[in-house]
Write a protein that holds these residues in place. Structure first.
Motif, PDB file in Angstrom:
ATOM      1  N   LYS A  33      10.099   1.847  24.216  1.00 40.25           N
ATOM      2  CA  LYS A  33       9.443   0.686  23.603  1.00 40.25           C
ATOM      3  C   LYS A  33      10.136   0.301  22.287  1.00 40.25           C
ATOM      4  O   LYS A  33      10.374  -0.874  22.028  1.00 40.25           O
ATOM      5  CB  LYS A  33       7.965   1.003  23.369  1.00 40.25           C
ATOM      6  CG  LYS A  33       7.113  -0.199  23.108  1.00 40.25           C
ATOM      7  CD  LYS A  33       5.633   0.193  23.113  1.00 40.25           C
ATOM      8  CE  LYS A  33       4.779  -1.036  23.032  1.00 40.25           C
ATOM      9  NZ  LYS A  33       3.353  -0.723  23.102  1.00 40.25           N
ATOM     10  N   LYS A  36      13.374  -1.275  23.067  1.00 39.20           N
ATOM     11  CA  LYS A  36      13.136  -2.610  23.606  1.00 39.20           C
ATOM     12  C   LYS A  36      12.802  -3.594  22.487  1.00 39.20           C
ATOM     13  O   LYS A  36      13.312  -4.723  22.465  1.00 39.20           O
ATOM     14  CB  LYS A  36      12.000  -2.568  24.634  1.00 39.20           C
ATOM     15  CG  LYS A  36      11.772  -3.873  25.367  1.00 39.20           C
ATOM     16  CD  LYS A  36      10.705  -3.674  26.432  1.00 39.20           C
ATOM     17  CE  LYS A  36      10.558  -4.868  27.324  1.00 39.20           C
ATOM     18  NZ  LYS A  36       9.525  -4.659  28.351  1.00 39.20           N
ATOM     19  N   GLU A 134      14.730  -9.575  28.541  1.00 42.03           N
ATOM     20  CA  GLU A 134      14.002  -8.480  29.197  1.00 42.03           C
ATOM     21  C   GLU A 134      14.770  -7.991  30.422  1.00 42.03           C
ATOM     22  O   GLU A 134      14.879  -6.781  30.642  1.00 42.03           O
ATOM     23  CB  GLU A 134      12.605  -8.943  29.618  1.00 42.03           C
ATOM     24  CG  GLU A 134      11.644  -9.080  28.465  1.00 42.03           C
ATOM     25  CD  GLU A 134      10.289  -9.594  28.902  1.00 42.03           C
ATOM     26  OE1 GLU A 134       9.288  -9.035  28.419  1.00 42.03           O
ATOM     27  OE2 GLU A 134      10.217 -10.540  29.717  1.00 42.03           O
ATOM     28  N   PHE A 137      17.712  -6.020  29.172  1.00 42.50           N
ATOM     29  CA  PHE A 137      17.253  -4.724  28.696  1.00 42.50           C
ATOM     30  C   PHE A 137      16.981  -3.783  29.873  1.00 42.50           C
ATOM     31  O   PHE A 137      17.393  -2.625  29.864  1.00 42.50           O
ATOM     32  CB  PHE A 137      15.983  -4.875  27.846  1.00 42.50           C
ATOM     33  CG  PHE A 137      15.397  -3.556  27.453  1.00 42.50           C
ATOM     34  CD1 PHE A 137      15.911  -2.847  26.379  1.00 42.50           C
ATOM     35  CD2 PHE A 137      14.333  -3.005  28.160  1.00 42.50           C
ATOM     36  CE1 PHE A 137      15.387  -1.608  26.019  1.00 42.50           C
ATOM     37  CE2 PHE A 137      13.806  -1.772  27.817  1.00 42.50           C
ATOM     38  CZ  PHE A 137      14.338  -1.079  26.745  1.00 42.50           C
ATOM     39  N   ASN A 138      16.293  -4.296  30.876  1.00 49.06           N
ATOM     40  CA  ASN A 138      15.970  -3.472  32.043  1.00 49.06           C
ATOM     41  C   ASN A 138      17.234  -3.001  32.765  1.00 49.06           C
ATOM     42  O   ASN A 138      17.295  -1.860  33.216  1.00 49.06           O
ATOM     43  CB  ASN A 138      15.049  -4.237  32.994  1.00 49.06           C
ATOM     44  CG  ASN A 138      13.671  -4.417  32.417  1.00 49.06           C
ATOM     45  OD1 ASN A 138      13.245  -3.669  31.545  1.00 49.06           O
ATOM     46  ND2 ASN A 138      12.965  -5.434  32.879  1.00 49.06           N
TER      47      ASN A 138
END
Length: 153
Positions: A33, A36, A134, A137-138
């Protein structure tokens, strides 16, 4: 199937495996987290006003989504191994399927509310940039997971 369609499934399974490791789960989740947040902060280039409004909405959405996916799906996954499916009555299968559909609806409603909230504070371009960030990032997280797994072999 395109990689964009497969990636969320893979990430769910990866995050599910993190969940299965009990004691280390919270620590790993917090590290991911934090990574991220750092990644998205850099990518989105939010103004201080946007950031002040964005992060509480994003964090609430992320936490609720995690809860729905991991708490409820954990129960479903236990029931979905081949032995359980084969020995399950049709009534139990219908009930389980209904529960899974209900969770999917909850996730959809949550996402819809989240997008409505985001549109009040971010431009459409920044929302698209968020989605892309996102996904990026993934992909990076998945690659790190693969690299770590390959290093253990």
């Amino acid at each position: 199937m395109k990689i964009k369609n497969i990636l969320p499934i893979i990430l769910f399974l990866v995050s599910f495996s993190f969940y299965a490791q009990n004691g280390k789960t919270d620590e790993k989740r917090e590290k991911i987290k934090a990574y991220k947040v750092s990644f998205l902060t850099t990518e989105l280039e939010l103004t201080s006003t946007e950031a002040e409004k964005f992060w509480p909405i994003y964090n609430a959405y992320d936490d609720k989504q995690f809860e729905l996916r991991h708490q409820k799906m954990k129960t479903y996954m236990r029931k979905l191994d081949d032995d359980n499916i084969n020995s399950m009555s049709e009534k139990d299968a219908v009930t389980l399927l209904s529960q899974m559909e209900s969770t999917d609806k909850e996730l959809y409603i949550l996402r819809d509310k989240y997008m409505t909230s985001l549109k009040k504070i971010l431009s459409a371009k920044k929302i698209l940039k968020l989605k892309k960030s996102e996904d990026d990032f993934n992909r990076k997280l998945l690659q790190q997971y693969r690299d770590k797994a390959a290093a253990k072999d």
